[in-house]
Write a protein that holds these residues in place. Sequence first.
Motif, PDB file in Angstrom:
ATOM      1  N   GLN A  54     -74.003  18.221  -6.403  1.00  0.00           N
ATOM      2  CA  GLN A  54     -74.975  18.767  -5.904  1.00  0.00           C
ATOM      3  C   GLN A  54     -76.226  18.742  -7.185  1.00  0.00           C
ATOM      4  O   GLN A  54     -77.208  18.420  -6.793  1.00  0.00           O
ATOM      5  CB  GLN A  54     -74.746  20.389  -5.664  1.00  0.00           C
ATOM      6  N   SER A  60     -79.321  19.629  -1.615  1.00  0.00           N
ATOM      7  CA  SER A  60     -79.538  21.003  -1.418  1.00  0.00           C
ATOM      8  C   SER A  60     -78.052  21.516  -1.139  1.00  0.00           C
ATOM      9  O   SER A  60     -77.375  20.726  -0.388  1.00  0.00           O
ATOM     10  CB  SER A  60     -80.285  21.125   0.024  1.00  0.00           C
ATOM     11  N   ASP A  62     -76.909  23.342   1.312  1.00  0.00           N
ATOM     12  CA  ASP A  62     -76.642  23.270   2.548  1.00  0.00           C
ATOM     13  C   ASP A  62     -76.473  21.688   3.230  1.00  0.00           C
ATOM     14  O   ASP A  62     -76.495  21.643   4.494  1.00  0.00           O
ATOM     15  CB  ASP A  62     -77.576  23.967   3.423  1.00  0.00           C
ATOM     16  N   THR A  63     -76.594  20.676   2.514  1.00  0.00           N
ATOM     17  CA  THR A  63     -76.119  19.559   3.058  1.00  0.00           C
ATOM     18  C   THR A  63     -74.859  19.075   2.565  1.00  0.00           C
ATOM     19  O   THR A  63     -74.360  17.880   2.640  1.00  0.00           O
ATOM     20  CB  THR A  63     -77.168  18.324   2.414  1.00  0.00           C
ATOM     21  N   LEU A  86     -70.035  24.231   5.230  1.00  0.00           N
ATOM     22  CA  LEU A  86     -71.174  24.113   4.392  1.00  0.00           C
ATOM     23  C   LEU A  86     -70.720  24.705   2.766  1.00  0.00           C
ATOM     24  O   LEU A  86     -69.894  25.727   2.906  1.00  0.00           O
ATOM     25  CB  LEU A  86     -72.422  24.308   4.940  1.00  0.00           C
ATOM     26  N   THR A  88     -72.340  26.420   1.153  1.00  0.00           N
ATOM     27  CA  THR A  88     -72.992  27.662   0.976  1.00  0.00           C
ATOM     28  C   THR A  88     -72.050  28.749   1.764  1.00  0.00           C
ATOM     29  O   THR A  88     -72.330  30.025   1.491  1.00  0.00           O
ATOM     30  CB  THR A  88     -74.310  27.717   1.667  1.00  0.00           C
ATOM     31  N   CYS A  89     -70.912  28.579   2.391  1.00  0.00           N
ATOM     32  CA  CYS A  89     -70.153  29.231   2.885  1.00  0.00           C
ATOM     33  C   CYS A  89     -68.539  29.264   2.449  1.00  0.00           C
ATOM     34  O   CYS A  89     -68.248  28.380   1.805  1.00  0.00           O
ATOM     35  CB  CYS A  89     -69.845  28.906   4.672  1.00  0.00           C
ATOM     36  N   ARG A 139     -72.551  24.894  12.057  1.00  0.00           N
ATOM     37  CA  ARG A 139     -73.643  24.442  11.215  1.00  0.00           C
ATOM     38  C   ARG A 139     -73.546  23.430  10.486  1.00  0.00           C
ATOM     39  O   ARG A 139     -74.420  22.625  10.177  1.00  0.00           O
ATOM     40  CB  ARG A 139     -73.831  25.810   9.930  1.00  0.00           C
ATOM     41  N   THR A 143     -76.064  19.953  11.063  1.00  0.00           N
ATOM     42  CA  THR A 143     -76.779  19.229   9.891  1.00  0.00           C
ATOM     43  C   THR A 143     -77.040  17.959  10.168  1.00  0.00           C
ATOM     44  O   THR A 143     -76.054  17.198  10.696  1.00  0.00           O
ATOM     45  CB  THR A 143     -76.054  19.599   8.438  1.00  0.00           C
ATOM     46  N   VAL A 146     -74.546  15.245   6.530  1.00  0.00           N
ATOM     47  CA  VAL A 146     -73.788  16.099   5.514  1.00  0.00           C
ATOM     48  C   VAL A 146     -72.991  15.291   4.405  1.00  0.00           C
ATOM     49  O   VAL A 146     -72.651  14.126   4.992  1.00  0.00           O
ATOM     50  CB  VAL A 146     -72.938  16.960   6.416  1.00  0.00           C
ATOM     51  N   ASP A 179     -71.278  33.168   4.931  1.00  0.00           N
ATOM     52  CA  ASP A 179     -72.121  32.870   3.727  1.00  0.00           C
ATOM     53  C   ASP A 179     -71.461  33.601   2.664  1.00  0.00           C
ATOM     54  O   ASP A 179     -71.043  34.681   2.684  1.00  0.00           O
ATOM     55  CB  ASP A 179     -73.595  33.543   4.192  1.00  0.00           C
TER      56      ASP A 179
END
Length: 181
Positions: A54, A60, A62-63, A86, A88-89, A139, A143, A146, A179
């Motif tokens: 990242q 990001s 979330d990708t 993701l 973020t999760c 999610r 996307t 990803v 999340d």
Amino acid sequence: MSMFTLGGLVAVSASTRTDLLAAPTRDALGAADLLDAVGVVEIDPALSDTASTQHEFGLSMDTLANCVIVAGKREGVERIAACVVLATCRVNNVVKRSLDVRKASFLPLERAVELSGMEYGGITPIGLPESWLLLIDRRVVDTEIVVVGSGVRRSKLLVPGHVLSRVRGATIVDGLGLDAS
């Protein structure tokens, strides 16, 4: 599509660089006729973990998607699932219900590597053992592009999210990821 770009990652069609794929990943993409639907990019293996990827490539969170291997037992029989969420999760209790076990925990690193035929830090949902459940958070599928592992630490795959739903055995699950914030 022969080239995929996301942040600082510029990938070529996986069909042109199968040397950058773990054998199970290459075989699964070929069997599903997806080698041209997925991009692959060579990276420094030291950048394979999610946070480093990242940061280094300006992506990001979330990708980026993580493939987490969990296991539980029911009546003495081990049940294994690969969960794709993701970055973020984190994986939530939905996986326990999907495996039909009371308790699920991360599969020990050595076993995950041995059973998957992939390298730690590069385990991908593409090409995992057929006996494993493959659960993908909606999610991830929603996307556009990803970033996931390729089965080896020295490359990453850029995959249109919807393509992951076409991977053998994939089950799309609403709310698999919680999340992390």
